[in-house]
Design an enzyme around this catalytic site. Structure first.
Site, short mmCIF file in Angstrom:
data_model
loop_
_atom_site.label_atom_id
_atom_site.label_comp_id
_atom_site.label_asym_id
_atom_site.label_seq_id
_atom_site.Cartn_x
_atom_site.Cartn_y
_atom_site.Cartn_z
N THR A 250 0.82 -1.21 0.00
CA THR A 250 0.00 0.00 0.00
C THR A 250 0.86 1.26 0.00
O THR A 250 0.53 2.25 -0.67
CB THR A 250 -0.91 0.01 1.25
OG1 THR A 250 -1.59 -1.23 1.35
CG2 THR A 250 -1.92 1.13 1.17
N THR A 251 1.95 1.24 0.76
CA THR A 251 2.84 2.40 0.87
C THR A 251 3.43 2.79 -0.47
O THR A 251 3.84 3.94 -0.67
CB THR A 251 3.94 2.11 1.90
OG1 THR A 251 3.32 1.78 3.15
CG2 THR A 251 4.87 3.29 2.11
N TYR B 68 -13.21 -3.51 1.12
CA TYR B 68 -14.48 -2.96 0.65
C TYR B 68 -15.63 -3.96 0.68
O TYR B 68 -16.71 -3.64 1.14
CB TYR B 68 -14.34 -2.36 -0.77
CG TYR B 68 -15.56 -1.54 -1.18
CD1 TYR B 68 -15.73 -0.25 -0.69
CD2 TYR B 68 -16.54 -2.08 -2.00
CE1 TYR B 68 -16.85 0.49 -1.03
CE2 TYR B 68 -17.67 -1.35 -2.33
CZ TYR B 68 -17.82 -0.07 -1.85
OH TYR B 68 -18.94 0.65 -2.18
N TYR C 255 -2.13 -10.16 5.27
CA TYR C 255 -2.05 -8.78 5.76
C TYR C 255 -3.42 -8.36 6.29
O TYR C 255 -4.37 -8.26 5.54
CB TYR C 255 -1.58 -7.87 4.62
CG TYR C 255 -1.41 -6.41 4.95
CD1 TYR C 255 -1.34 -5.94 6.25
CD2 TYR C 255 -1.31 -5.48 3.92
CE1 TYR C 255 -1.17 -4.59 6.52
CE2 TYR C 255 -1.13 -4.13 4.17
CZ TYR C 255 -1.07 -3.69 5.48
OH TYR C 255 -0.92 -2.35 5.74
N ARG D 53 -8.03 -0.04 6.58
CA ARG D 53 -8.11 0.12 5.13
C ARG D 53 -9.11 -0.84 4.48
O ARG D 53 -9.68 -0.53 3.45
CB ARG D 53 -6.73 -0.09 4.49
CG ARG D 53 -5.76 1.06 4.74
CD ARG D 53 -4.46 0.85 3.99
NE ARG D 53 -3.52 1.93 4.21
CZ ARG D 53 -3.47 3.06 3.50
NH1 ARG D 53 -4.31 3.25 2.52
NH2 ARG D 53 -2.57 3.99 3.77
N LYS E 129 0.92 -10.11 8.72
CA LYS E 129 1.25 -8.72 9.05
C LYS E 129 0.02 -8.17 9.76
O LYS E 129 -1.02 -7.94 9.14
CB LYS E 129 1.57 -7.91 7.80
CG LYS E 129 1.88 -6.44 8.09
CD LYS E 129 2.09 -5.65 6.82
CE LYS E 129 2.31 -4.17 7.13
NZ LYS E 129 2.41 -3.35 5.89
N ILE F 274 6.83 -5.08 9.50
CA ILE F 274 6.92 -4.49 8.16
C ILE F 274 6.58 -3.02 8.37
O ILE F 274 5.44 -2.68 8.67
CB ILE F 274 5.99 -5.17 7.15
CG1 ILE F 274 6.44 -6.62 6.93
CG2 ILE F 274 5.99 -4.41 5.82
CD1 ILE F 274 5.51 -7.45 6.06
#
Length: 291
Positions: A46-47, A109, A135, A140, A164, A206
């Site tokens: 995502t980063t 979502y 993850y 998010r 994660k 992470i």
């Protein structure tokens, strides 16, 4: 250290002024991580603003990181989504040469049930030729992968080797650590509670701030893993203000401002994300000048 224990960093994607991928800056950034104690690199998470990257840009980034890394650190690649069939297809068709594991986010979502999450990762597990790290980032995805579900996945999907965990809940993290098999890696996805998670039995992090303060943050995690609690907490409290700063206006706006201050990248983001405000940038710059 064993692969994926210690500090991994979620690499940003540096952009030029015209918002094309800055491969020279990315190369410089990767080498900076290698030289400053980071244990592994996470590509296209995502980063990295991966939601705004084209297929060709993702391939360019993968090739650039592999070339800059030159086999020095293990590499983890982000492949995830909210369409299980599409994720499975990507895992089966992507060129994964040079990568050691997959980081796959829980479907966002759609808000699946725990059974839906389990079945999604069972399909991911069966499709992936590489070990997978799940993850969990409810902030998010809008759904939380509960410890009991992670434990079920850990025990029934043998090539899913870790999680994660980024719910930001130390109680949930501790329950997770207590449930999963001993060789299943619980990795912090929240910089601020990384040290408590490590001391509770987690395997590392992470990180986002680790990219900006690689030596100090990776030293903190290593000290925690070695049970050097006083030394680790001294580093934690020195670093902690920067964590609040880099997330104050979202990720990766803050870390890009910090990396720009260090002269590693230009401070450019793609819409809908924008650069950190002038006020926040000033606070980040002031922190770095006095760090």
């Amino acid at each position: 250290m064993e692969a994926f224990i210690g500090t991994g960093v979620a690499l940003i994607t540096p952009f030029k002024e015209d918002l094309s991928v800055d491969t020279r800056a990315l190369t410089k950034l990767v080498k900076n991580q290698i030289e400053n104690g980071i244990e592994y690199l996470v590509v296209l998470g995502t980063t990295a603003e991966s939601a705004t990257l084209t297929h060709d840009e993702k391939e360019l980034i993968k090739d650039t990181v592999k070339e800059a890394n030159a086999g020095k650190l293990p590499l983890m690649l982000g492949i995830g989504g909210n369409n299980t069939a599409s994720v499975v297809e990507e895992l089966k068709t992507s060129n994964l040469e040079g990568f050691d594991a997959i980081l796959s986010v829980s479907p966002y979502y759609n808000k699946p049930t725990q059974e839906g999450i389990y079945r999604h990762f069972k399909a991911v597990s069966e499709a992936s030729p590489l070990p997978v790290v799940l993850y969990n980032v409810p902030g998010r995805t809008a759904s939380n992968v509960l410890p009991e579900t992670v434990n079920r996945i850990a025990r029934e999907c043998k090539n899913i080797i870790g999680v994660k965990e980024a719910a930001g809940d130390i109680v949930q993290a501790m329950r997770l650590i207590s449930l999963v098999p001993e060789d299943f890696k619980v990795i912090s996805g929240d910089d601020m509670i990384t040290l408590p998670m490590v001391l509770a039995g987690g395997k590392g992090v992470i990180s986002v701030i680790g990219q900006g303060l690689p030596q100090e943050f990776s030293d903190m995690v290593r000290a925690g893993l070695q049970g050097k609690v006083k030394e680790a907490y001294e580093l934690h409290y020195r670093i902690a203000p920067s964590i609040d700063l880099i997330f104050a206006e979202g990720n990766p706006a803050g870390i890009k401002a910090l990396l720009a201050k260090k002269g590693l990248v230009s401070n450019n983001l793609r819409l809908p994300l924008v650069e950190a405000s002038e006020v926040l940038t000033g606070r980040i710059n002031n922190f770095m000048e006095n760090f």
